[in-house]
Design an enzyme around this catalytic site. Structure first.
Site, PDB file in Angstrom:
ATOM      1  NE  ARG A 187      96.296 -55.910  22.715  1.00 24.06           N
ATOM      2  CZ  ARG A 187      95.323 -56.598  22.131  1.00 24.06           C
ATOM      3  NH1 ARG A 187      94.484 -56.020  21.312  1.00 24.06           N
ATOM      4  NH2 ARG A 187      95.163 -57.870  22.403  1.00 24.06           N
ATOM      5  CG  HIS A 193      96.172 -62.282  19.587  1.00 25.89           C
ATOM      6  ND1 HIS A 193      95.881 -60.946  19.793  1.00 25.89           N
ATOM      7  CD2 HIS A 193      95.050 -62.818  19.068  1.00 25.89           C
ATOM      8  CE1 HIS A 193      94.641 -60.696  19.387  1.00 25.89           C
ATOM      9  NE2 HIS A 193      94.117 -61.822  18.948  1.00 25.89           N
ATOM     10  CD  GLU A 225      89.298 -61.390  22.651  1.00 26.64           C
ATOM     11  OE1 GLU A 225      89.033 -62.430  22.024  1.00 26.64           O
ATOM     12  OE2 GLU A 225      88.786 -60.294  22.377  1.00 26.64           O
ATOM     13  CG  ASN A 232      90.071 -57.086  23.413  1.00 22.96           C
ATOM     14  OD1 ASN A 232      90.717 -56.090  23.721  1.00 22.96           O
ATOM     15  ND2 ASN A 232      90.622 -58.168  22.912  1.00 22.96           N
ATOM     16  CE1 TYR A 241      86.047 -56.325  17.670  1.00 26.31           C
ATOM     17  CE2 TYR A 241      86.703 -57.478  19.664  1.00 26.31           C
ATOM     18  CZ  TYR A 241      87.029 -56.854  18.479  1.00 26.31           C
ATOM     19  OH  TYR A 241      88.342 -56.747  18.104  1.00 26.31           O
ATOM     20  CD  GLU A 262      91.272 -57.316  19.979  1.00 22.47           C
ATOM     21  OE1 GLU A 262      90.218 -57.835  19.558  1.00 22.47           O
ATOM     22  OE2 GLU A 262      92.304 -57.975  20.210  1.00 22.47           O
TER      23      GLU A 262
HETATM   24  C1  FCB Z   1      88.852 -60.652  19.072  1.00 24.19           C
HETATM   25  C2  FCB Z   1      90.261 -61.140  18.823  1.00 24.19           C
HETATM   26  C3  FCB Z   1      90.891 -60.609  17.567  1.00 24.19           C
HETATM   27  C4  FCB Z   1      89.903 -60.498  16.449  1.00 24.19           C
HETATM   28  C5  FCB Z   1      88.662 -59.767  16.890  1.00 24.19           C
HETATM   29  C6  FCB Z   1      87.649 -59.555  15.806  1.00 24.19           C
HETATM   30  O1  FCB Z   1      88.166 -61.599  19.808  1.00 24.19           O
HETATM   31  O2  FCB Z   1      91.090 -60.779  19.889  1.00 24.19           O
HETATM   32  O3  FCB Z   1      91.969 -61.434  17.239  1.00 24.19           O
HETATM   33  O4  FCB Z   1      89.630 -61.732  15.935  1.00 24.19           O
HETATM   34  O5  FCB Z   1      88.068 -60.452  17.938  1.00 24.19           O
END
Ligand code: FCB
Length: 447
Positions: free
Chosen positions: A75, A119, A164, A291, A293, A350
């Protein structure tokens, strides 16, 4: 061994501005990230994406690295200012040629290209006319989507419109930490709506441009919002933040409604902002990319306007250079989306961790911490699948170490280490570990 479904898609993700470099080569126009990162003080150590991982010149080597890992899909984002230097009208053939070659090379290696059209690198000339706060930018985006899909749509079947959009709207227009660096709630809300509207307009443009089956997706940053304590005030604060971070994007895309109309403060804005038919346009989705994290923990406070909340970092938990490490949140996030009863497909687009990796005396990068993070998060994806949530794939962020926006080059997210002086690439231990997961289509949790 936690086995994954037969056709599970293991991939890696990246974005144009973070890896390409070549910021003023072959007719590329200027983006808001060029402008922003060139202003002293905006990015840590005044770093920028002028060279980044030099992927614009090293793309073939990078595709070979992906092929060694055995990934099924890649991607990546196309840079709008490379394709349309002024943002509208004039097409730069060399820009399209670059992505054309990349797509061919990926397919030659058996890697499925997944394109993301935005992006965050908006052409500067469009910013000069208001950027995403200007409704016309949404139509310009659809035009860019058409041009790109007409050229690549014979080979690319999965198209993400945005990465995002919440971050582009709020971190760029309210917190001022990303380009274009504004600090204005009204601008952020306008940008949010126009970004979503442009998703719908682009979806129609791509469908019209591509013959045969095509999947239209969007990628969202989502995370569970937890109250700092069980008090009513903290729980309500967490709910307000959930509305402003998650529901603000999920409701329009999956339900055709928007929570910003309910909020007294934004009513005045939305009355003029959201026009008849907008919400129907936005709700066009075949594939939702998540995404994930970290989670967000909030307490009641007056420090943030509108949401009346403040983020807290629970003591005793594990943290990385950017966020709390909270693997269960992966499962919780997928569940949150699943509770909308989406009719589209779901995918993790992500997930990853910044680790200050160094090269050891023998040339190896022993990034045990990333391996642990991945193992724990992929296990939570598996748990979601076991619960009946049909997650179709998992994309690691990122293939290469890259330019981490306002934090510059210090935060390394790659499965492949990049030496910023020589551009030499070294596959880290985590890369080899991920390759094994792909090969076995399963996770050995004892490792
Ligand atoms: C996300 C973004 C990506 C990268 C990661 C760590 O928010 O999509 O570009 O910065 O975090």
């Amino acid at each position: 061994m936690l086995s994954f479904p037969k056709d599970f898609i293991w991939g890696v993700a990246a974005s144009a501005y973070q890896i390409e470099g070549a910021w003023n080569e072959d007719g590329r126009g200027t983006s808001i990230w060029d402008t922003f990162s060139h202003i002293p003080g905006k990015v840590l150590n005044n770093e920028n994406g002028d060279v980044a991982a030099d992927h614009y010149h090293r793309w073939k080597e990078d595709v070979a690295l992906m092929s060694e890992l055995g990934v099924k899909a890649y991607r990546f984002s196309t840079a709008w200012p490379r394709i349309l230097p002024e943002g509208v009208e004039r097409v730069n053939p060399k820009g399209l040629d670059f992505y054309d070659r990349l797509v061919d090379e990926l397919l030659r290696r058996g890697i499925e290209p997944y394109i993301c059209l935005f992006h965050w690198d908006l052409p500067q000339p469009l910013q000069d006319q208001g950027g995403w706060t200007n409704r016309e930018t949404a139509s310009h985006f659809a035009e860019y989507a058409r041009v790109t899909a007409e050229r690549l749509g014979d080979r690319v079947k999965t198209w993400f419109t945005h990465n995002e959009p919440w971050v582009a709207a709020f971190v760029g227009h309210l917190f001022g930490e990303h380009a274009p660096g504004q600090k204005d709630l009204g601008a952020a809300i306008k940008a949010m709506h126009h970004l979503l509207l442009s998703h719908g307009l682009a979806a129609e443009a791509i469908r019209a441009a591509v013959k045969g089956p095509v999947q239209i997706g969007i990628t969202l940053n989502l995370n569970p919002v937890h109250p700092a304590t069980n008090s009513k005030k903290d729980r309500e604060a967490a709910e307000r933040v959930d509305l402003f971070m998650n529901r603000i994007v999920l409701d329009p895309l999956l339900k055709g409604t928007t929570p910003i109309q309910d909020s007294a403060l934004t009513k005045i804005l939305t009355a003029r902002l959201i026009q008849d038919g907008d919400l129907q346009k936005i709700r066009q989705l075949d594939l939702l990319g998540v995404n994930y994290y970290s989670r967000t923990v909030m307490k009641h406070s007056n420090s943030l306007p509108v949401v009346n909340a403040e983020q807290v970092h629970p003591v005793g938990n594990e943290y990385s250079g950017m966020w709390e490490i909270y693997p269960e949140g992966m499962h919780e996030t997928l569940k949150m989306v699943w509770e909308y009863h989406p009719t589209c497909e779901l995918m993790v687009t992500e997930n990853g961790i910044p680790v200050p990796d160094g090269v050891d005396f023998d040339g190896r990068v022993r990034d045990e911490r990333r391996i642990r993070y991945l193992r724990d998060h992929i296990a939570q994806v598996h748990r979601a699948i076991e619960d009946g949530i049909p997650v179709k794939g998992y994309f690691h962020w990122s293939l290469l170490d890259n330019f981490e926006w306002a934090l510059g080059y210090g935060q390394r997210f790659g499965l492949v280490h990049v030496d910023w002086k020589t551009q030499k690439r070294i596959t880290k231990d985590s890369g080899r570990w991920f390759a094994k997961v792909i090969q076995e289509n399963g996770l050995d949790i004892s490792r």
